[in-house]
Design a protein around this motif. Sequence first.
Motif, PDB file in Angstrom:
ATOM      1  N   ILE A   1       0.794  -1.443   0.222  1.00 23.98           N
ATOM      2  CA  ILE A   1      -0.170  -0.117  -0.410  1.00 23.98           C
ATOM      3  C   ILE A   1       0.779   1.302  -0.226  1.00 23.98           C
ATOM      4  O   ILE A   1       0.476   2.499  -0.623  1.00 23.98           O
ATOM      5  N   LEU A   2       1.832   1.163   0.855  1.00 25.55           N
ATOM      6  CA  LEU A   2       2.504   2.701   0.944  1.00 25.55           C
ATOM      7  C   LEU A   2       3.498   2.362  -0.775  1.00 25.55           C
ATOM      8  O   LEU A   2       3.490   3.895  -0.680  1.00 25.55           O
ATOM      9  N   CYS A   3       3.703   1.807  -1.174  1.00 29.92           N
ATOM     10  CA  CYS A   3       4.593   1.941  -2.525  1.00 29.92           C
ATOM     11  C   CYS A   3       3.673   2.184  -3.555  1.00 29.92           C
ATOM     12  O   CYS A   3       3.760   2.954  -4.512  1.00 29.92           O
ATOM     13  N   ALA A   4       2.426   1.534  -3.478  1.00 29.61           N
ATOM     14  CA  ALA A   4       1.153   1.845  -4.987  1.00 29.61           C
ATOM     15  C   ALA A   4       1.100   4.030  -4.557  1.00 29.61           C
ATOM     16  O   ALA A   4       1.199   4.678  -5.102  1.00 29.61           O
ATOM     17  N   LEU A   5       0.653   4.253  -3.195  1.00 26.17           N
ATOM     18  CA  LEU A   5       0.711   5.295  -2.698  1.00 26.17           C
ATOM     19  C   LEU A   5       2.336   5.961  -3.657  1.00 26.17           C
ATOM     20  O   LEU A   5       1.437   7.787  -3.719  1.00 26.17           O
ATOM     21  N   MET A   6       2.919   5.560  -3.248  1.00 26.37           N
ATOM     22  CA  MET A   6       4.585   6.254  -3.587  1.00 26.37           C
ATOM     23  C   MET A   6       3.739   6.858  -4.946  1.00 26.37           C
ATOM     24  O   MET A   6       4.390   7.586  -5.704  1.00 26.37           O
TER      25      MET A   6
ATOM     26  N   LEU B   1       1.440   6.136  -6.498  1.00 30.17           N
ATOM     27  CA  LEU B   1       0.650   7.422  -6.962  1.00 30.17           C
ATOM     28  C   LEU B   1       0.972   8.881  -7.329  1.00 30.17           C
ATOM     29  O   LEU B   1       0.613   9.809  -8.150  1.00 30.17           O
ATOM     30  N   SER B   2       1.641   8.999  -5.894  1.00 30.80           N
ATOM     31  CA  SER B   2       2.202  10.446  -6.067  1.00 30.80           C
ATOM     32  C   SER B   2       2.829  10.763  -6.759  1.00 30.80           C
ATOM     33  O   SER B   2       3.116  12.224  -7.361  1.00 30.80           O
TER      34      SER B   2
ATOM     35  N   SER C   1       0.763  11.696  -9.843  1.00 33.23           N
ATOM     36  CA  SER C   1      -0.148  12.739  -9.966  1.00 33.23           C
ATOM     37  C   SER C   1       1.512  14.214 -10.366  1.00 33.23           C
ATOM     38  O   SER C   1       0.552  15.060 -10.207  1.00 33.23           O
ATOM     39  N   TYR C   2       2.395  14.594  -9.008  1.00 28.06           N
ATOM     40  CA  TYR C   2       3.237  15.060  -9.464  1.00 28.06           C
ATOM     41  C   TYR C   2       3.656  15.207 -10.939  1.00 28.06           C
ATOM     42  O   TYR C   2       3.893  16.329 -11.203  1.00 28.06           O
TER      43      TYR C   2
END
Length: 104
Positions: A47-52, A54-55, A58-59
Amino acid sequence: MTKKSIKIIVLLVTMLFANIEAAHAGLVHKLKLYIHHEFATWQFVLILCALMLLSFISYIVLTPVSIGKQKLILLTSFSFTKDSFDAKRKFVTKTGNILSNTKA
């Protein structure tokens, strides 16, 4: 201030820091227990890797892009600065012309 009051202040500040550290350690322990209870072994890391990821995407999408001499910024097209009414009217007219010229 007397020496006694300075000693009391130092003692109280030291006790405050010790109390904050103890509370922080308790909260971190409770957070770790919650994470291990709610998520499987590698689920939290995934989940943390997916959030990173995704961020990062988006950047890339929301970063200003050079178009000629201007930069197009998606999130700050409209600003609340003290621009004159004419500048805002020209911006709206320019945007309207661009949208009317693109026929899908």
